[in-house]
Design a protein around this motif. Structure first.
Motif: not given
Length: 606
Positions: A166-170
């Motif tokens: 999971i990309n924590g930037a999005h």
């Protein structure tokens, strides 16, 4: 008992060279003693071997390798995980002792078998149980929460995915929680662990365009190579716009919309389009379309149920969106914290890390949009850095907001946990199995996150160090020794940002070296960025991608990005890995029988 035969002059020379290498790695071990003693006890052998590998790789041993190979001996080309043992066994063979690796004061032996066991144990601790049909794991990047359904998870798991990133930037913790819960639940249903890793955003090395223009929501259709739509495009109908794939509709419609209802309209491209209602969602109502859509505020909507028209309304307000710059080689760009300029015609880019801009010098390069545009700092002014574009993949090039930026020539101090990092870290500790630390540049970057994890006291929670900057390459030794203070821990070769920082040509060499150093310290490595990317997005691979995927199986894990055909990409990668694992392990070629080697029976004489 017979004594060993005397060595030939060639053997004596080779033996002397190997003894000199043993001395060199012992000296490197002594130099790194403080770092070795500081690692976790379980990683002490690995840290010692890492020091030995650094000692070996400071020497040019290419001639020695060729001479050893000419005698049918190991050429040192596969000794990463057990350097001293290999050198001592070679000395034993050359002296007639038959490959005996023992020596006075040698301490605990680290031979090939033990090195392999340590690496495998560290891999399983980070990624979970080994896949039943291969030793290489597959990690897939999660899409937006609206797409990460149970059906999507089932298809992905059945295709062979082992982990989810999971990309924590999005998006936000609410969406992340839904993604993680769905994937883990479906993994359990398939008898799998389905571990989840959350990437910390790290310093926001991206530029924003603050000039605004009228909003247009583009929802493309997903099609195959023949142009046929393969899956509907989904969108969330809401009362007020709050995200990308959302269309605001009259609020009073939302509780009354039913599955099968149709909203018809003429989109901003003057094409007739329709949205079919799927059903309610926690944040609104889900609808889908088989056609691409261009939606702007104020478009007239017609709500129908069967043949009956129920109501007419309009698409609600959506926020203005950042402008798109058209940039040519030779143009100037202004880089500052605000993204504003006194000259309204100037192309200004906002960079939200002003303390980093202050460290950039005149003459240093600025790379934008993943290397598609390269500029050089011409002047440091009171209103920011004035940069001139020197190279672009094409001219003009369209530069959009939110694109990445890199300063490959600048020595920047990046690490601090920003607010978004804190949010992602807290979420990961509660809902996930590990975190990815972005933009690692120094051992202090590793220690900052590592100490936070230790304070939380969550055994088995993993940490993955993303190696994607020039700083990480400069400080690799210190970073790896710091990594061995934590458990479980792994490395990711983030080839996209690394190529931007180093150049694509240098990446080809560096990705190999990082695999070797991962093996030297017995830490699992993830091979990442654009693996089978064309398959994930179009369903068809390129020849180069297939070769890249075959090379990737030398890592312990391969990461795929998201895309409408991600399940197909996963199945293809599983198939490639299975085939290649019968031919190769790490750098070692494995000789199974080849069908090409089978000769037809000889013709019978007349």
């Amino acid at each position: 008992m017979t004594s060993a035969a005397p060595m030939t002059k060639q053997a004596e020379a080779l033996h002397a060279s190997l003894v000199a290498l043993e001395k060199a790695i012992a000296e490197e071990e002594a130099r790194q003693r403080a770092r070795i003693d500081a690692v976790l006890p379980k990683h002490r052998l690995s840290a010692t071997n890492l020091a030995h590998y650094f000692g070996l790789r400071k020497k040019d041993v290419r001639r020695l390798q060729l001479d050893l190979a000419a005698l049918g001996l190991s050429s040192l080309g596969r000794c990463e995980g057990h350097v001293r043992d290999t050198l001592r066994r070679l000395c034993g063979w050359l002296s007639g002792e038959g490959g005996n690796a023992t020596a006075p004061g040698a301490g605990e032996a680290l031979d090939w078998a033990k090195a392999e066991k340590i690496l495998h144990d560290n891999t399983h601790a980070l990624f979970g149980p080994r896949p039943p049909d291969r030793h290489v794991y597959i990690m897939v990047t999660a899409p937006d929460a609206i797409e990460a359904t149970a059906a999507w998870s089932d298809e992905l798991l059945q295709a062979g995915a082992d982990l989810l990133r999971i990309n924590g930037a999005h998006e936000s913790p609410q969406e992340w929680a839904a993604i993680a819960a769905t994937f883990k639940a479906r993994a359990r249903a398939h008898g799998r662990q389905g571990r989840v890793i959350v990437d910390l955003p790290g310093p926001k090395l991206r530029t924003d365009i603050r000039q605004l223009e009228q909003p247009v929501l583009h929802l493309p259709r997903r099609k195959d190579q023949f142009g046929r739509t393969v899956t509907p495009t989904r969108v969330l109908l809401v009362a007020e716009h709050a995200g990308e794939a959302q269309i605001p509709v009259p609020p009073q419609w939302l509780p009354r919309l039913e599955a099968g209802d149709v909203l018809g309209f003429t989109d901003s491209g003057e094409r007739d389009r329709s949205l079919v209602i799927v059903g309610p969602d926690a944040a609104g109502v889900v609808a889908q379309s088989l056609r691409s859509l261009y939606v702007t505020p104020g478009l007239e909507l017609v709500w129908r149920r069967g043949e009956k028209e129920l109501a007419r309304g309009q698409v609600g307000m959506m926020p203005k969106q950042p402008a798109v710059f058209s940039v040519n080689v030779g143009d100037r760009l202004l880089l500052n914290a605000s993204g504003q300029s006194e000259d309204p015609a100037a192309r200004a880019l906002a960079f939200p890390e002003p303390q980093l801009l202050a460290q950039v010098k005149v003459g240093e390069r600025v790379i934008l949009d993943d290397g598609r545009l390269i500029a050089v700092v011409e002047a440091k002014r009171s209103d920011g850095l004035l940069c001139r574009v020197k190279h672009a993949v094409k001219s003009p090039i369209r530069l959009r907001s939110g694109k990445g930026i890199a300063f490959p020539d600048s020595a920047l101090s990046l690490r601090q946990l920003g607010p978004q990092d804190e949010i992602a870290l807290e979420f990961a500790l509660e809902h996930a199995d590990g975190v990815g630390v972005s933009f690692v540049n120094t051992p202090q970057d590793v220690a900052l996150v590592g100490e936070r994890l230790k304070q939380k006291g969550k055994p088995g929670f993993g940490m993955i160090l993303k190696l994607e900057t020039r700083g990480a390459m400069r400080n690799l030794a210190a970073i790896l020794f710091e990594a061995l203070k934590h458990d479980p821990v792994g490395l990711m070769i983030a080839r996209g940002d690394l190529a931007v920082e180093l150049s694509f040509e240098k990446l080809a060499e560096m990705q190999e070296e990082l695999l070797w150093f991962g093996e030297a310290c017995h830490l699992p490595v993830i091979w990442a960025t654009q693996v089978l990317d064309s398959v994930a997005h179009s369903g068809l691979p390129t020849r180069a991608e297939v070769t890249d995927a075959a090379m990737s199986m030398r890592a312990e894990c391969v990461m795929l990005n998201k895309g409408p055909y991600i399940a197909a990409a996963t199945r293809m990668l599983v198939d490639i890995i299975r085939k290649m694992e019968s031919h190769q392990y790490k750098k070692r070629s494995l000789y199974r029988p080849l069908s090409l080697a089978r000769t037809p029976p000889a013709d019978k004489a007349d």
